[in-house]
Design a protein around this motif. Structure first.
Motif, short mmCIF file in Angstrom:
data_model
loop_
_atom_site.label_atom_id
_atom_site.label_comp_id
_atom_site.label_asym_id
_atom_site.label_seq_id
_atom_site.Cartn_x
_atom_site.Cartn_y
_atom_site.Cartn_z
N HIS A 90 0.84 -1.20 0.00
CA HIS A 90 0.00 0.00 0.00
C HIS A 90 0.88 1.26 0.00
N PHE A 121 -4.76 3.64 -3.91
CA PHE A 121 -4.21 3.93 -2.59
C PHE A 121 -5.29 4.42 -1.64
N SER A 124 -7.79 1.60 -0.85
CA SER A 124 -7.16 0.59 0.00
C SER A 124 -6.95 1.11 1.42
#
Length: 230
Positions: A90, A121, A124
């Protein structure tokens, strides 16, 4: 500077991993490993970088340049094997996206890819850390690629240059009162000085000659006074 370095990166490193709450807060032993690796990189940091890596325990006092260095250079090294795989990948997503948008060469062919990485990003972040982490800085990552398309790579419109100029402004001040008027007067004086015609500028040679004559004149007068006192 504020959105990414002091916003998103600081949120992850300081407020989540190092000084956050479980389950996302790292163990003290892991933090020590990360710090030891960071400090071991000091000898390899070239002089172009303003600051050298510091202990993670000082992360609350990190400057924006230190968070930038962590995001673009040292973070991908020190976090490997010290961070959960999903969290590390991530972080890599943000690293790659910002690296692309900070380079004219990479932006020519990979701007759209960087935009997709930033979207991934942000989405997530919600899944890995919970929706509470989604501050306005995370949301603005969805729009910052459009700014790069309009103004060029991030280095061309970053706030770092403005922050550096503050040092010059501070040197113009002599007191804490009437700050704005002091700055205006000093800049005006500096601007007018550069506009002076050549004939009005001081000739160093003639200036030194005048000073020497003045000193001789003073010395003669002193001798006369001393002689008179005798």
């Amino acid at each position: 500077m504020h959105l990414i370095c002091l916003g998103v990166v600081k949120k992850l490193l300081v407020n989540t991993w190092c000084f956050g709450r479980p389950p996302h807060k790292l163990q003290s032993s892991t933090v020590e490993k990360i710090s030891d690796t960071l400090l071991s990189l000091v000898r390899y940091i070239p002089h172009e970088f303003v600051r050298k890596p510091r202990h993670i325990k000082e992360a609350k006092r990190f400057k924006a340049t230190e968070f930038r260095q962590f995001l673009l250079y040292t973070g991908i090294i020190v976090l490997k094997n010290n961070l959960d795989k999903n969290k590390y990948e991530h972080f890599l997503t943000l690293h790659v996206a910002i690296r692309i948008l900070s380079s004219d060469v990479l932006m020519k062919t990979m701007t759209d890819y960087a935009e997709e990485l930033l979207k991934h990003f942000v989405l997530s972040s919600k899944l890995i850390y919970s929706p509470k982490i989604l501050s306005h800085n995370f949301h603005n990552l969805l729009h910052i690629t459009d700014d790069a398309r309009k103004f060029g790579n991030f280095n061309l419109f970053s706030n770092f240059s403005s922050e550096n100029y503050l040092q010059k402004i501070k040197k113009l001040l002599t007191t804490h009162n009437n700050v704005l008027s002091q700055i205006v007067h000093r800049l005006s004086e500096e601007n007018n000085l550069h506009k002076l015609p050549i004939s009005h500028k001081i000739n160093i040679g003639s200036f030194r000659t005048s000073m020497n004559l003045a000193h001789r004149h003073i010395n003669i007068n002193l001798k006369m006074v001393l002689k008179f006192c005798e």
